[in-house]
Design an enzyme around this catalytic site. Sequence first.
Site, PDB file in Angstrom:
ATOM      1  N   GLY A 124       0.820  -1.216   0.000  1.00 14.27           N
ATOM      2  CA  GLY A 124       0.000   0.000   0.000  1.00 14.27           C
ATOM      3  C   GLY A 124       0.855   1.268   0.000  1.00 14.27           C
ATOM      4  N   PHE A 152      -0.034  -2.269   8.777  1.00 19.19           N
ATOM      5  CA  PHE A 152      -0.689  -1.202   8.016  1.00 19.19           C
ATOM      6  C   PHE A 152      -2.039  -1.650   7.463  1.00 19.19           C
ATOM      7  CE2 PHE A 152       3.837  -0.111   7.205  1.00 19.19           C
ATOM      8  CZ  PHE A 152       3.833   1.216   7.584  1.00 19.19           C
ATOM      9  N   SER A 208      -4.132   6.892  13.929  1.00 14.88           N
ATOM     10  CA  SER A 208      -4.421   8.101  13.166  1.00 14.88           C
ATOM     11  C   SER A 208      -4.794   9.241  14.105  1.00 14.88           C
ATOM     12  CB  SER A 208      -5.601   7.810  12.235  1.00 14.88           C
ATOM     13  OG  SER A 208      -6.133   9.003  11.728  1.00 14.88           O
ATOM     14  N   TYR A 267     -14.669   4.649  10.331  1.00 15.55           N
ATOM     15  CA  TYR A 267     -13.223   4.487  10.140  1.00 15.55           C
ATOM     16  C   TYR A 267     -12.464   4.956  11.387  1.00 15.55           C
ATOM     17  CZ  TYR A 267      -8.518   6.029   9.038  1.00 15.55           C
ATOM     18  OH  TYR A 267      -7.169   6.263   9.104  1.00 15.55           O
ATOM     19  N   LYS A 293     -10.055   2.893  14.447  1.00 14.61           N
ATOM     20  CA  LYS A 293      -8.703   3.214  14.957  1.00 14.61           C
ATOM     21  C   LYS A 293      -8.742   3.335  16.483  1.00 14.61           C
ATOM     22  CE  LYS A 293      -6.526   3.106  11.083  1.00 14.61           C
ATOM     23  NZ  LYS A 293      -5.570   2.010  10.797  1.00 14.61           N
ATOM     24  N   ASP A 296     -15.718  16.717   8.739  1.00 19.05           N
ATOM     25  CA  ASP A 296     -14.392  17.346   8.781  1.00 19.05           C
ATOM     26  C   ASP A 296     -14.152  18.051  10.110  1.00 19.05           C
ATOM     27  OD1 ASP A 296     -12.863  16.712   6.577  1.00 19.05           O
ATOM     28  OD2 ASP A 296     -13.697  18.319   5.322  1.00 19.05           O
TER      29      ASP A 296
HETATM   30  C1  UD1 Z   1      -8.923  11.773   6.851  1.00 15.59           C
HETATM   31  C2  UD1 Z   1      -8.935  11.289   8.281  1.00 15.59           C
HETATM   32  C3  UD1 Z   1      -7.622  10.661   8.631  1.00 15.59           C
HETATM   33  C4  UD1 Z   1      -7.343   9.538   7.694  1.00 15.59           C
HETATM   34  C5  UD1 Z   1      -7.334  10.040   6.279  1.00 15.59           C
HETATM   35  C6  UD1 Z   1      -7.185   8.828   5.403  1.00 15.59           C
HETATM   36  C7  UD1 Z   1     -10.359  12.486   9.823  1.00 15.59           C
HETATM   37  C8  UD1 Z   1     -10.493  13.689  10.670  1.00 15.59           C
HETATM   38  N1  UD1 Z   1      -9.195  12.406   9.159  1.00 15.59           N
HETATM   39  O1  UD1 Z   1      -8.032  12.856   6.789  1.00 15.59           O
HETATM   40  O2  UD1 Z   1      -7.672  10.149   9.930  1.00 15.59           O
HETATM   41  O3  UD1 Z   1      -6.141   8.933   8.011  1.00 15.59           O
HETATM   42  O4  UD1 Z   1      -8.566  10.734   5.985  1.00 15.59           O
HETATM   43  O5  UD1 Z   1      -7.770   8.943   4.183  1.00 15.59           O
HETATM   44  O6  UD1 Z   1     -11.210  11.655   9.750  1.00 15.59           O
HETATM   45  N2  UD1 Z   1     -10.337  18.575   0.918  1.00 15.59           N
HETATM   46  C9  UD1 Z   1     -10.931  19.469   0.029  1.00 15.59           C
HETATM   47  N3  UD1 Z   1     -11.310  19.002  -1.195  1.00 15.59           N
HETATM   48  C10 UD1 Z   1     -11.130  17.697  -1.584  1.00 15.59           C
HETATM   49  C11 UD1 Z   1     -10.509  16.799  -0.665  1.00 15.59           C
HETATM   50  C12 UD1 Z   1     -10.151  17.282   0.582  1.00 15.59           C
HETATM   51  O7  UD1 Z   1     -11.118  20.639   0.331  1.00 15.59           O
HETATM   52  O8  UD1 Z   1     -11.507  17.335  -2.697  1.00 15.59           O
HETATM   53  C13 UD1 Z   1      -9.948  19.066   2.240  1.00 15.59           C
HETATM   54  C14 UD1 Z   1     -10.667  18.366   3.365  1.00 15.59           C
HETATM   55  O9  UD1 Z   1     -11.919  18.934   3.632  1.00 15.59           O
HETATM   56  C15 UD1 Z   1      -9.666  18.526   4.501  1.00 15.59           C
HETATM   57  C16 UD1 Z   1      -8.303  18.486   3.775  1.00 15.59           C
HETATM   58  O10 UD1 Z   1      -8.576  18.773   2.421  1.00 15.59           O
HETATM   59  O11 UD1 Z   1      -9.809  19.769   5.096  1.00 15.59           O
HETATM   60  C17 UD1 Z   1      -7.627  17.135   3.878  1.00 15.59           C
HETATM   61  O12 UD1 Z   1      -8.557  16.151   3.500  1.00 15.59           O
HETATM   62  P1  UD1 Z   1      -8.160  14.607   3.299  1.00 15.59           P
HETATM   63  O13 UD1 Z   1      -6.962  14.516   2.429  1.00 15.59           O
HETATM   64  O14 UD1 Z   1      -9.387  13.897   2.857  1.00 15.59           O
HETATM   65  O15 UD1 Z   1      -7.712  14.119   4.736  1.00 15.59           O
HETATM   66  P2  UD1 Z   1      -8.457  14.242   6.151  1.00 15.59           P
HETATM   67  O16 UD1 Z   1      -9.909  14.310   5.996  1.00 15.59           O
HETATM   68  O17 UD1 Z   1      -7.772  15.321   6.904  1.00 15.59           O
END
Ligand code: UD1
Length: 340
Positions: free
Chosen positions: A11, A82, A126, A151, A155, A301
């Site tokens: 992965g 993992f 996480s 999810y 964890k 979020d």
């Molecule tokens: C989430 C989980 C984290 C997990 C990870 C694995 C939570 C709080 N966090 O991280 O534990 O390990 O996923 O996949 O549950 N964003 C946009 N547009 C997009 C995609 C994302 O604006 O198209 C923003 C999101 O709203 C966020 C940030 O980018 O604010 C990061 O998002 P993402 O990469 O999905 O990770 P997390 O949600 O932080």
Amino acid sequence: MKKILVTGGAGYIGSHTVVELAQAGYEPIIIDNFSNSQESALAGIQAILGREVPCHRIDCGDAEALRQVFKAEGTIDGVIHFAAFKAVGESVQKPLAYFHNNVGSLVTLLQVMQEVGATNLVFSSSCTVYGVPDALPVTEATPTKPANSPYGRTKQMCEDIVHDAAAAPDNKVHTILLRYFNPIGAHDSAKIGELPLGVPNNLVPFITQTAAGIREKLTINGDDYDTPDGTNVRDYIHVVDLAKAHIAAVQRLLDRKASEVVETFNVGTGHGNTVLEVVQTFEKASGQKLNYSIGPRRPGDVPAIYADATKAAEVLGFKTTTSLYDSLASAWKWQQTLGK
Ligand code: UD1
């Protein structure tokens, strides 16, 4: 050479960790069922290392298959676990699949480790276990809050299971729980990286696919949060830095330096960046203008979270070295390699 079993070793984080283990003088052995990973990761690992890493194509929840791996490999000095499902949104659609796979495989692995006398485990946890924290940055002592998704709950449950198993009178397994923040980027060689299946959920692969013309535009999930520019704050850590934290954890377990039978570490940079900062830094690092717009908030979020990385620095001697700019440049280089 110390043999380290890496479940989910094909992965995203697993493959980078396998490379770092081999380069640090360990002998990694991969277990993967390829349910959310691809054979091409093995070819990438081989291209970087100049040799093949053994891989057992089994499901980690299959106790008998696991026993056979331990039997075939002889003494396993450590296990890094993992293997798990990781998509927050999907976990809301398929909660039972998440509990079965993520919780079930840990329980099975711990049982088999106890049976065969394997005593060292590093577990992928996480920052999601913190839920919506009251104060930032979060330290390992910050109380966990109700998880926002099945999810996240898996964890939290897995951390509890590790603690309960460790408290049993006949327990011999020592565990380090690593709470990852947001891993991004790819290996410098661009021979391994993230391989999202279908439409990416995570920010950085969505950005690189948009820049590559695979997606039309990025939607930023809300800009009305109480953060410097209104978008969410996260702690983005380069995947190779994150991989190196596993080497430090494994070595600590092997040296029997742990102060407790279960230890917990945040693995992040210690810095928070907003989504807009990530977009702007990507534009600089790639030289690409990104098509994006602001959309509504994404349910579940957390407004803002980043690590207090002091404990990992002081106890594990672990510090990140890759900047956000370089992390995003590596993600873009990887995306371009995929395009070819
Ligand atoms: C989430 C989980 C984290 C997990 C990870 C694995 C939570 C709080 N966090 O991280 O534990 O390990 O996923 O996949 O549950 N964003 C946009 N547009 C997009 C995609 C994302 O604006 O198209 C923003 C999101 O709203 C966020 C940030 O980018 O604010 C990061 O998002 P993402 O990469 O999905 O990770 P997390 O949600 O932080």
